[in-house]
Design a protein around this motif. Sequence first.
Motif, PDB file in Angstrom:
ATOM      1  N   PHE B 442      21.070  58.234  49.794  1.00 59.16           N
ATOM      2  CA  PHE B 442      21.187  59.681  49.581  1.00 59.16           C
ATOM      3  C   PHE B 442      20.750  60.456  50.811  1.00 59.16           C
ATOM      4  N   LEU B 443      21.101  59.941  51.999  1.00 58.38           N
ATOM      5  CA  LEU B 443      20.498  60.530  53.186  1.00 58.38           C
ATOM      6  C   LEU B 443      21.027  61.911  53.510  1.00 58.38           C
ATOM      7  N   SER B 444      22.067  62.384  52.804  1.00 55.58           N
ATOM      8  CA  SER B 444      22.499  63.736  53.126  1.00 55.58           C
ATOM      9  C   SER B 444      21.578  64.776  52.515  1.00 55.58           C
ATOM     10  N   HIS B 445      20.660  64.356  51.634  1.00 53.18           N
ATOM     11  CA  HIS B 445      19.659  65.291  51.114  1.00 53.18           C
ATOM     12  C   HIS B 445      18.416  65.218  51.982  1.00 53.18           C
ATOM     13  N   GLY B 446      17.932  66.386  52.367  1.00 54.03           N
ATOM     14  CA  GLY B 446      16.731  66.414  53.188  1.00 54.03           C
ATOM     15  C   GLY B 446      15.566  65.705  52.540  1.00 54.03           C
ATOM     16  N   ALA B 447      15.434  65.853  51.220  1.00 50.61           N
ATOM     17  CA  ALA B 447      14.288  65.273  50.536  1.00 50.61           C
ATOM     18  C   ALA B 447      14.281  63.749  50.687  1.00 50.61           C
TER      19      ALA B 447
END
Lengths: 280, 623
Positions: B442-447
């Motif tokens: 899920f690396l497109s989410h900053g978290a």
Amino acid sequence: MSYWTAFILTLFSPVIGGFIYGLERIVRARMQGRVGPPLLQPFYDFFKLMDKRSIIIHSFHAFMGIMYLIGTWFALFVLLSGGDLLIAIFFHVLSLAFLVVGGFSVRSPYSVIGAMRELLHMVAYEPLYVLSAAALYLVTGTFQVSGILHSKHVPLIYLPLFFTAVLFSLPAILKKSPFDTAEAHQEIIGGPEIEYSGKFYEAVYTAKWIEYVYAFFFIFLFAGGNHILGALLIIFAFFFFNLLDNVTARVNFRQMVAFHWYILIPLAVINLMLIALWRS
Amino acid sequence: MEKIVYSLFLVPWVLALAVFLLPGARFHRLRQLITFLSLPALSFLTYLIWNGHLPLQIEAPRWLKLAFTVYDYGLLFYFLYQGIKFRDFLVTVLALFQLFLLTWVLLIIPESSVPDFYVDRLSAFMFLIVSTVGTLICIYATKYMEQENLERENRFVAILLWFLGVMNLAVSVNNIEWFFALFETTTLASYILIRFRWDEVSVKNALRALWMNQIGGIAILLGLLFGIKYYGFTHFTQFLSLSGKPTIVMIPLGFLAVSALVKGAQMPFHRWLLGAMVAPTPVSAILHSATMVKIAPYLILRLSPVIKGTLLAKLLIITTGFVFVGAGLLALTQENFKKILAYSTISLLGLMMLTASMGSSMAILASLTLILFHAVVKALLFMEAGVMEKLFKAKYIEDIRRLVERAPITVAFTSIGFMSMTIVPYGIFVSKWMAIEEASNFLSHGAYVGSIIFMATGGVILALLYFKVIGVMTRKRGEFFRFQLEKVPFVYLFSTVPLVLFVIVGSIFIAKLLCLSVNPVVEAVIGTPAPIIAKGLTLITPVSELYGWQIIGAFVLLLIVPILAYFVHFTGTDRVYEYTCGEKLELNIGTYNFFCIQAVEPFVETAAVALFILTLVLGGGLV
């Protein structure tokens, strides 16, 4: 890569590492306008050390030196056997643990300081390698080293900043200037290595050659399935890192950790986020 | 089945009463026997529950509802009394505020026919930890108190046993009002246990623990109030029905999550857990491992299907991830052995909640694995800290220098404990590995990028910390002239050896353990099991594999070989003293406590406060 190739490569890795080391000494000397030792000098040293009388502090310490060799060898096999990249990275931590515990186990100020700095080296470069495993996964779709080596993508194209970051942290993993605080010959006389001698020093020395193979194989992964590019990358990295070793002075451990954490890791993260956003 | 669940609460209480009613030195053996009974009794009951039909919904009798309300008031009035007695402003005010909120809740609470007990696999999983690790700590405590204060031993052990019952009850209630009551009961238990020695520092730290945890209680009450206001919900299972709905009001969930952060001693509320170290060591062991702080990840796990993917979950990831790194950094500056352990608990609790808030099946699996192994390892380490304190008078890092020469067993167990929190084949490593690989999806989410950075840096900082301590312990002057094991009392060995064995065997058979025991719990939490397969010792996850030969290889390197090293003597070599540049000095090697990090402590705490507020305000949707 099949288990047998990996096994044979691992078995001969000290020889490969020894040649790299010999070559490195020549290249470095030529950069300084010297002739340098013969290519086989590390092996001459090897045989000379085998002949030396062994002087040890206590058996536990000497034993940890041998364990460092075996641990590094095993970590290299884990990496080459094509398994999970992250696990291979953490196996490297395990092998370092032996050097560190060995360094701490004697009451020598140099050795103890060196062992502590060895841990700080780990603090500096380890997060970067974990992140790069995630980045390679993002590009190639697998954490398996064998998968990355057969990938159609060339990770270098997608991860240029990452490659730069790993390139700059190469001296930290191999303990070369500017990041050679753990050994720092002029200052703490080799750090955790100082109390080893004879055959036992030989073990530590050989383990360092194996680390060369380990580190350069990591560079190789950035070329993905394109193995010729991988070889070129290794040659480039080799010259770059010798140049860096020649032209820089040693920094202290805070500067080392700060450089990794505040410059290299953010660089890598920017690359990671951009590529992830682009892909999603 | 209902009777078994009830007896899980009642058996510890009955045993506690029995222990309490047998005071004095005369009955010491009898008390030990009774305490020992709790282990087989509770384990058997948990076994029955685990194999029974789950989830189990139990309608409670009406009088119990009334009893809980009366008990709530009694408890809060007791807090108020303590606040007035010790002239503690915060305790008093917070108790009054809670009384006010509780009355309000009772005025508007709707009648509901939802069962008040809800025992699913997650509850059973917590029972499992409480009834094995918790009871082992109680057994350990009998010996510990014998060496400290035999007169008050009965009180101490009785409180510990009672605490186990409370914990069992807390993880099986469904009614949030009752959960509040039990949440505050664990606060009460920790309060009594921390002030057990009745000296000035103990009372001060106990009051601090009291007011901080009361904030958690307030958060639960507010969550309940808003839950009633927006949905008319009073039970956890009702909240679970919200999962998958596109837009939901996050306020109640935000408050519940915040109460978990407080209970889990996340910064800025970490000081109460650090203060707990003034109490006798079994208190730290039980607070850190089996009970109390484990309510925090439990609560997040309960809510994780609902909060998954929301802003609240992402902020929780960042906040707890920050605590994972921050607490690890601050731990480096400590020189007290128990404080180091306390900071590392805070840090790892952060990781548990981080993975729990990620909410995918693999992440939940990682979280549960962490909870299980952390409970075992922390109990082990605190017990060893107690052994060092009682047998070798060692409390500080400086005192444990060269301990290996005097106490090989203690050092070996402590090293296994430390290594199992970072290094390769052990359970905690496996869960961290699964979490990193899961977050990579899920690396497109900053978290999630944040979570990977936090996991990578936090893990390596903890490794630095643990190896520093191991290094100090294993330092030696020279060879072992005659190898001799130290004499550890039988009770200490009885309570620590099973934990060491579990850590080792559980890590070797990690694949089987995860598939057979932990995965059903994952299924209970979010509905689908994690897609993992065990093939022999090999663990196959969706994206990768952990091979059996890697696990075995690492164990051979880590366990068998260093133990061999005790017995290896190289002959034909000469022994010398260390190289000191020819100077003839008496060497006294200290440890480096990273004074440079102390400078950033205020910044770390400020950032933690900011993140905490962000979680509440933005995550809870208060704006």
